[in-house]
Motif scaffolding. Structure first.
Motif, PDB file in Angstrom:
ATOM      1  N   GLU A   1       0.814  -1.219   0.000  1.00  6.64           N
ATOM      2  CA  GLU A   1       0.000   0.000   0.000  1.00  6.64           C
ATOM      3  C   GLU A   1       0.845   1.265   0.000  1.00  6.64           C
ATOM      4  OE1 GLU A   1      -3.816   1.919   2.393  1.00  6.64           O
ATOM      5  OE2 GLU A   1      -3.193  -0.145   2.752  1.00  6.64           O
ATOM      6  N   PRO A   2       1.938   1.350   0.791  1.00 11.70           N
ATOM      7  CA  PRO A   2       2.760   2.572   0.741  1.00 11.70           C
ATOM      8  C   PRO A   2       3.407   2.799  -0.628  1.00 11.70           C
ATOM      9  CG  PRO A   2       3.209   1.319   2.737  1.00 11.70           C
ATOM     10  CD  PRO A   2       2.375   0.440   1.869  1.00 11.70           C
ATOM     11  N   GLU A   3       3.585   1.719  -1.414  1.00 13.79           N
ATOM     12  CA  GLU A   3       4.202   1.864  -2.729  1.00 13.79           C
ATOM     13  C   GLU A   3       3.206   2.301  -3.800  1.00 13.79           C
ATOM     14  OE1 GLU A   3       7.716  -1.328  -3.171  1.00 13.79           O
ATOM     15  OE2 GLU A   3       5.775  -2.236  -2.678  1.00 13.79           O
ATOM     16  N   GLN A   4       1.930   2.213  -3.506  1.00  9.38           N
ATOM     17  CA  GLN A   4       0.903   2.565  -4.487  1.00  9.38           C
ATOM     18  C   GLN A   4       0.678   4.079  -4.491  1.00  9.38           C
ATOM     19  OE1 GLN A   4      -2.629   0.180  -3.831  1.00  9.38           O
ATOM     20  NE2 GLN A   4      -1.449  -1.695  -3.592  1.00  9.38           N
ATOM     21  N   LEU A   5       1.706   4.788  -4.891  1.00 11.90           N
ATOM     22  CA  LEU A   5       1.662   6.244  -4.841  1.00 11.90           C
ATOM     23  C   LEU A   5       0.782   6.788  -5.966  1.00 11.90           C
ATOM     24  CD1 LEU A   5       5.431   6.965  -4.114  1.00 11.90           C
ATOM     25  CD2 LEU A   5       3.521   6.889  -2.495  1.00 11.90           C
ATOM     26  N   PRO A   6      -0.266   7.529  -5.636  1.00 11.20           N
ATOM     27  CA  PRO A   6      -1.160   8.060  -6.675  1.00 11.20           C
ATOM     28  C   PRO A   6      -0.514   9.215  -7.422  1.00 11.20           C
ATOM     29  CG  PRO A   6      -1.828   8.861  -4.524  1.00 11.20           C
ATOM     30  CD  PRO A   6      -0.705   7.889  -4.280  1.00 11.20           C
ATOM     31  N   SER A   7      -0.856   9.347  -8.685  1.00 11.97           N
ATOM     32  CA  SER A   7      -0.360  10.466  -9.483  1.00 11.97           C
ATOM     33  C   SER A   7      -1.473  10.915 -10.432  1.00 11.97           C
ATOM     34  CB  SER A   7       0.882  10.061 -10.285  1.00 11.97           C
ATOM     35  OG  SER A   7       0.591   8.978 -11.151  1.00 11.97           O
ATOM     36  N   PRO A   8      -1.559  12.194 -10.712  1.00  6.58           N
ATOM     37  CA  PRO A   8      -2.621  12.694 -11.599  1.00  6.58           C
ATOM     38  C   PRO A   8      -2.324  12.377 -13.056  1.00  6.58           C
ATOM     39  CG  PRO A   8      -1.178  14.485 -10.932  1.00  6.58           C
ATOM     40  CD  PRO A   8      -0.716  13.280 -10.174  1.00  6.58           C
ATOM     41  N   VAL A   9      -3.369  12.279 -13.839  1.00  4.58           N
ATOM     42  CA  VAL A   9      -3.220  12.127 -15.284  1.00  4.58           C
ATOM     43  C   VAL A   9      -2.691  13.441 -15.848  1.00  4.58           C
ATOM     44  CG1 VAL A   9      -4.435  11.783 -17.461  1.00  4.58           C
ATOM     45  CG2 VAL A   9      -5.044  10.412 -15.462  1.00  4.58           C
ATOM     46  N   GLU A  10      -1.570  13.393 -16.556  1.00  7.90           N
ATOM     47  CA  GLU A  10      -0.953  14.598 -17.088  1.00  7.90           C
ATOM     48  C   GLU A  10      -1.269  14.740 -18.572  1.00  7.90           C
ATOM     49  OE1 GLU A  10       3.178  14.680 -16.248  1.00  7.90           O
ATOM     50  OE2 GLU A  10       2.937  14.392 -14.086  1.00  7.90           O
ATOM     51  N   GLY A  11      -1.647  15.938 -18.961  1.00  7.69           N
ATOM     52  CA  GLY A  11      -1.981  16.193 -20.356  1.00  7.69           C
ATOM     53  C   GLY A  11      -0.793  16.002 -21.273  1.00  7.69           C
ATOM     54  N   GLY A  12      -1.041  15.448 -22.451  1.00  6.58           N
ATOM     55  CA  GLY A  12       0.006  15.257 -23.445  1.00  6.58           C
ATOM     56  C   GLY A  12       0.922  14.093 -23.177  1.00  6.58           C
ATOM     57  N   THR A  13       0.560  13.208 -22.244  1.00  2.00           N
ATOM     58  CA  THR A  13       1.398  12.051 -21.917  1.00  2.00           C
ATOM     59  C   THR A  13       0.641  10.765 -22.218  1.00  2.00           C
ATOM     60  OG1 THR A  13       0.622  11.865 -19.627  1.00  2.00           O
ATOM     61  CG2 THR A  13       2.447  13.388 -20.055  1.00  2.00           C
ATOM     62  N   VAL A  14       1.364   9.640 -22.096  1.00  2.00           N
ATOM     63  CA  VAL A  14       0.722   8.345 -22.339  1.00  2.00           C
ATOM     64  C   VAL A  14      -0.328   8.042 -21.273  1.00  2.00           C
ATOM     65  CG1 VAL A  14       2.644   7.346 -23.637  1.00  2.00           C
ATOM     66  CG2 VAL A  14       2.633   7.194 -21.131  1.00  2.00           C
ATOM     67  N   THR A  15      -0.177   8.619 -20.084  1.00  2.00           N
ATOM     68  CA  THR A  15      -1.202   8.384 -19.063  1.00  2.00           C
ATOM     69  C   THR A  15      -2.532   9.026 -19.473  1.00  2.00           C
ATOM     70  OG1 THR A  15      -0.548  10.378 -17.819  1.00  2.00           O
ATOM     71  CG2 THR A  15       0.513   8.294 -17.218  1.00  2.00           C
ATOM     72  N   GLU A  16      -2.473  10.144 -20.173  1.00  2.00           N
ATOM     73  CA  GLU A  16      -3.704  10.766 -20.656  1.00  2.00           C
ATOM     74  C   GLU A  16      -4.322   9.910 -21.757  1.00  2.00           C
ATOM     75  OE1 GLU A  16      -5.200  15.217 -21.650  1.00  2.00           O
ATOM     76  OE2 GLU A  16      -3.540  14.492 -22.889  1.00  2.00           O
ATOM     77  N   ILE A  17      -3.489   9.299 -22.592  1.00  2.00           N
ATOM     78  CA  ILE A  17      -4.000   8.419 -23.638  1.00  2.00           C
ATOM     79  C   ILE A  17      -4.740   7.235 -23.004  1.00  2.00           C
ATOM     80  CG2 ILE A  17      -3.319   6.819 -25.461  1.00  2.00           C
ATOM     81  CD1 ILE A  17      -1.056   8.733 -26.151  1.00  2.00           C
ATOM     82  N   ALA A  18      -4.152   6.641 -21.971  1.00  2.00           N
ATOM     83  CA  ALA A  18      -4.802   5.515 -21.277  1.00  2.00           C
ATOM     84  C   ALA A  18      -6.111   5.947 -20.653  1.00  2.00           C
ATOM     85  CB  ALA A  18      -3.851   4.953 -20.221  1.00  2.00           C
ATOM     86  N   PHE A  19      -6.109   7.111 -20.028  1.00  2.00           N
ATOM     87  CA  PHE A  19      -7.330   7.633 -19.395  1.00  2.00           C
ATOM     88  C   PHE A  19      -8.424   7.858 -20.418  1.00  2.00           C
ATOM     89  CE2 PHE A  19      -9.875  11.403 -18.437  1.00  2.00           C
ATOM     90  CZ  PHE A  19     -10.504  11.006 -17.274  1.00  2.00           C
ATOM     91  N   LEU A  20      -8.100   8.528 -21.513  1.00  2.00           N
ATOM     92  CA  LEU A  20      -9.112   8.844 -22.523  1.00  2.00           C
ATOM     93  C   LEU A  20      -9.630   7.580 -23.199  1.00  2.00           C
ATOM     94  CD1 LEU A  20      -7.442  11.982 -24.197  1.00  2.00           C
ATOM     95  CD2 LEU A  20      -9.378  11.942 -22.601  1.00  2.00           C
ATOM     96  N   SER A  21      -8.783   6.583 -23.379  1.00  2.00           N
ATOM     97  CA  SER A  21      -9.184   5.360 -24.061  1.00  2.00           C
ATOM     98  C   SER A  21     -10.128   4.515 -23.206  1.00  2.00           C
ATOM     99  CB  SER A  21      -7.955   4.509 -24.429  1.00  2.00           C
ATOM    100  OG  SER A  21      -7.111   5.202 -25.316  1.00  2.00           O
ATOM    101  N   LEU A  22      -9.922   4.499 -21.890  1.00  2.00           N
ATOM    102  CA  LEU A  22     -10.686   3.624 -21.033  1.00  2.00           C
ATOM    103  C   LEU A  22     -11.811   4.312 -20.276  1.00  2.00           C
ATOM    104  CD1 LEU A  22      -8.211   1.820 -21.654  1.00  2.00           C
ATOM    105  CD2 LEU A  22      -8.373   0.955 -19.335  1.00  2.00           C
ATOM    106  N   CYS A  23     -11.736   5.632 -20.141  1.00  2.89           N
ATOM    107  CA  CYS A  23     -12.700   6.324 -19.283  1.00  2.89           C
ATOM    108  C   CYS A  23     -13.630   7.272 -20.025  1.00  2.89           C
ATOM    109  CB  CYS A  23     -11.960   7.117 -18.201  1.00  2.89           C
ATOM    110  SG  CYS A  23     -11.120   6.091 -16.977  1.00  2.89           S
ATOM    111  N   THR A  24     -13.374   7.583 -21.282  1.00  3.24           N
ATOM    112  CA  THR A  24     -14.220   8.568 -21.975  1.00  3.24           C
ATOM    113  C   THR A  24     -14.860   7.944 -23.203  1.00  3.24           C
ATOM    114  OG1 THR A  24     -12.387   9.406 -23.310  1.00  3.24           O
ATOM    115  CG2 THR A  24     -12.758  10.437 -21.178  1.00  3.24           C
TER     116      THR A  24
END
Length: 246
Positions: free
Chosen positions: A223-246
Motif C-alpha cells: 500500500e505505501p508503494e501505491q503512490l497516486p499520481s494525476p493524469v498529465e496532459g500530453g502524456t501516455v497516461t492521458e491516452i490511457a485515461f481517454l481510451s478507457l474512461c471517456t
C-alpha cells in the motif's frame, strides 16, 4: 418566516447523489459505457471507436449497463480458449435474451466491418449467469496487447485487453510502454488502477518479461508503494485515461 428543517433541504441533494451514475449515463457519451468491454474482447482500435459509437446511438443506457454486466461476467472464451474475440462478445450478449441488443450489435458489426462469423459446425450455448456462490476463479489467459496510441514525445502505451477489469468508476489493467526506435517495447509492465472520476492513477503491481514474452518476475506493490499520481496532459497516461474512461 417558517424555516424548513435542514434534513428536508438535504433530501433532494441526497436523491441526486444516489442517481449520479444514471445521470452520468445520460449526460456523457454513451459509448464510454461499453468501450472497456470492447477492449477486453479484442476489438481493434477503429472497431472500438466505431462499435462503441454505434451501440451508444442505438441502445439505451440501461441496456448498455446490462450488456456490460453480461459480458463482464463471462470468465472463459467460447470460440478460442486462449483469448476473447468479437464473436465471444456477441455470444455473451445472448445471455440477456434481448433481441434489440442482439440486433444492435450485429448491425454495428456490419457497419464497422467487424469479422465475427459464427461457427457453422455447432451453435454455441447461451451463457449461464454466474453461480450464486460467487464468481468463478479467474483463469490466466495469454495477454492481448492493444496499442492505444502515441504521445507527442513519440512514446506509446499498450493495454492488455485480457486483463481489463471494469469497476463502477475505475479501470484496472496491465499496461506497458513502447518507446520510439531503437528502444521499442519495454520489458516492464505495470498493473494500474485509473480512477475515471478523479483522474488519478495508482500502480498496483509490476511485471518483468523476457525477450520471448514470458513473465520472469511479478510483484504486487504494498500500500505505501501505491503512490497516486494525476493524469498529465500530453502524456501516455492521458491516452490511457481517454481510451478507457471517456
Amino acid at each position: 418566516m417558517t424555516r424548513l428543517p435542514k434534513l428536508v433541504l438535504l433530501l433532494p441533494l441526497a436523491s441526486l447523489a444516489g442517481c449520479a451514475g444514471q445521470l452520468r449515463d445520460y449526460v456523457g457519451p454513451r459509448a464510454s459505457i461499453v468501450r472497456p468491454q470492447l477492449i477486453r474482447y479484442g476489438f481493434s482500435l477503429p472497431e472500438i471507436t466505431c462499435v462503441g459509437d454505434r451501440l451508444g446511438q442505438t441502445l439505451r443506457p440501461r441496456q448498455l449497463r446490462f450488456l456490460v454486466r453480461a459480458t463482464s461476467n463471462v470468465e472463459r472464451p467460447y470460440y478460442d480458449p486462449d483469448r476473447f474475440s468479437p464473436r465471444d462478445f456477441l455470444w455473451a450478449a445472448g445471455g440477456l435474451r434481448d433481441p434489440d441488443v442482439q440486433t444492435a450489435i450485429r448491425r454495428a458489426y456490419e457497419e464497422c466491418r467487424v469479422q465475427a462469423a459464427p461457427r457453422i459446425a455447432e451453435a454455441p450455448p447461451v451463457p449461464a449467469p454466474p453461480a450464486t456462490g460467487g464468481p468463478l476463479p479467474a483463469t490466466p489467459r495469454p495477454p492481448v496487447w492493444l496499442n492505444l496510441g502515441a504521445a507527442p514525445s513519440g512514446q506509446s502505451i499498450a493495454v492488455d485487453g485480457a486483463s481489463l477489469e471494469q469497476e463502477e468508476s475505475a479501470r484496472v489493467a496491465w499496461f506497458r510502454m513502447i518507446d520510439p526506435p531503437p528502444a521499442g517495447t519495454s520489458l516492464h509492465a505495470y498493473r494500474l488502477r485509473i480512477d475515471c472520476r478523479t483522474r488519478i492513477i495508482r500502480p498496483l503491481a509490476h511485471r518483468l518479461y523476457d525477450s520471448t514474452g514470458a513473465v520472469v518476475e511479478e510483484r504486487d506493490y504494498s500500500e505505501p508503494e501505491q503512490l497516486p499520481s494525476p493524469v498529465e496532459g500530453g502524456t501516455v497516461t492521458e491516452i490511457a485515461f481517454l481510451s478507457l474512461c471517456t
